[in-house]
Design a protein around this motif. Structure first.
Motif: not given
Length: 332
Positions: A99-128
């Motif tokens: 997903y893309q996350l859009k963060i906007s600030s009224v004070m600065s007038g700027k918008t930052l773009l972030k991204s993230f993925v929700l991991p599968d917490l039911d998976s029996k394997t992971c990388r921590l």
């Protein structure tokens, strides 16, 4: 031969004031430091650090262009300063989708773009990624974090000293950091370290040790520990109890994910002075009872104990539960 603490102190600069940047200017933009606090099925908590009085808006979108608006926001003005933390809650997300996350600030007038993925917490394997001692004063921090990002972890676990909130003077005088110094160090850490300013967000869970407790080798005698814990948990949020999270005494909690139970122990709130001749404990009676319950009632086989101080000390001079609180070590 250096133990973990001695090595970190050797690498760290002695910053006398929390707002003096180490090694010149920050490597990345300090605007709106952001952390992905916690995820579970469909749910996300995102926290942003900003100036008090600013108004932030957060929205997200998936690869098909479907937009999501935060369902709630909690604003927390940090005491004795000019900064605040806004925590946004989203739901209805799908695991393993970026997903893309859009963060906007009224004070600065700027918008930052972030991204993230929700991991599968039911998976029996992971990388921590398991991380400690992330002082902004360390010149090697970029190399360390780049290696973490290259490993592409599903989640990051901070196991203590994510922030060095006590100044060199505090350590020298063996005193707790003031609230102003404590908050200032957290703010500067979030502004300086790439984990909080990079584009891709990674779910992060944490527990403190002495330096993010704001008192080198500190104990439960700290008089303002309740206020300090509130500040800490607004930076590193853990939600109320749900089917994956169980909160315990102090700032302890357990987390069920990836076919395991991770128990994060609060080794400062109830800690007695090291090698005290009176009641000598690292975790306290109430927390130890809670730990036993979390272990005995766990429906999963793998249970991991996470503690800021090392359990087994390498030598008699090292800080650790086995040296300073042998009865608790034997109990564990």
């Amino acid at each position: 031969m250096f133990n973990r603490r001695s090595f970190v102190k050797l690498l760290s600069g002695a910053a006398l004031l929390p707002y003096v940047p180490a090694f010149g200017s920050a490597e990345v933009s300090p605007e709106l430091p952001t952390i992905l606090n916690y995820t579970k099925e469909g749910q996300v908590y995102v926290s942003c650090l900003h100036k008090q009085g600013d108004q932030l808006t957060l929205s997200a979108s998936d690869p098909q262009g479907v937009n999501y608006v935060s369902e709630s926001v909690v604003n927390y003005n940090l005491p004795k300063g000019e900064f605040a933390i806004s925590r946004f809650f989203f739901s209805k997300f799908i695991k393993n989708i970026q997903y893309q996350l859009k963060i906007s600030s009224v004070m600065s007038g700027k918008t930052l773009l972030k991204s993230f993925v929700l991991p599968d917490l039911d998976s029996k394997t992971c990388r921590l990624a398991v991380i400690s001692c992330t002082s902004y004063r360390q010149s090697i921090r970029t190399l360390m974090w780049n290696k973490v990002y290259a490993a592409d972890p599903d989640a990051i676990i901070l196991i203590g000293d994510a922030v060095y909130a006590d100044s060199f003077i505090d350590v020298t005088l063996r005193r707790p950091a003031s609230v102003e110094t404590y908050i200032g160090s957290f703010v500067l850490t979030w502004q300086q370290l790439s984990h909080y300013t990079r584009e891709k967000l990674i779910p992060t869970l944490s527990i403190w040790d002495d330096h993010d407790f704001g008192w080198n080798n500190g104990s439960g005698d700290r008089p303002d520990k309740k206020a300090i814990s509130e500040i800490y948990r607004n930076f590193y949020y853990i939600p109320p109890n749900n089917d994956r999270i169980t909160n315990g005494p102090g700032i302890s909690f357990s987390w069920d994910a990836f076919g395991s139970r991770f128990i994060f122990l609060d080794d400062r709130t109830f800690r007695s002075y090291s090698k005290s001749v009176e009641v000598n404990t690292c975790w306290g009676t109430e927390q130890k009872a809670w730990i036993e319950k979390q272990v005995n009632e766990s429906s999963v086989k793998n249970v991991f104990m996470i503690n800021g101080s090392q359990f087994q000390s390498n030598d008699q001079a090292s800080d650790g539960v086995s040296n300073n609180h042998k009865a608790d070590f034997d109990w564990m």
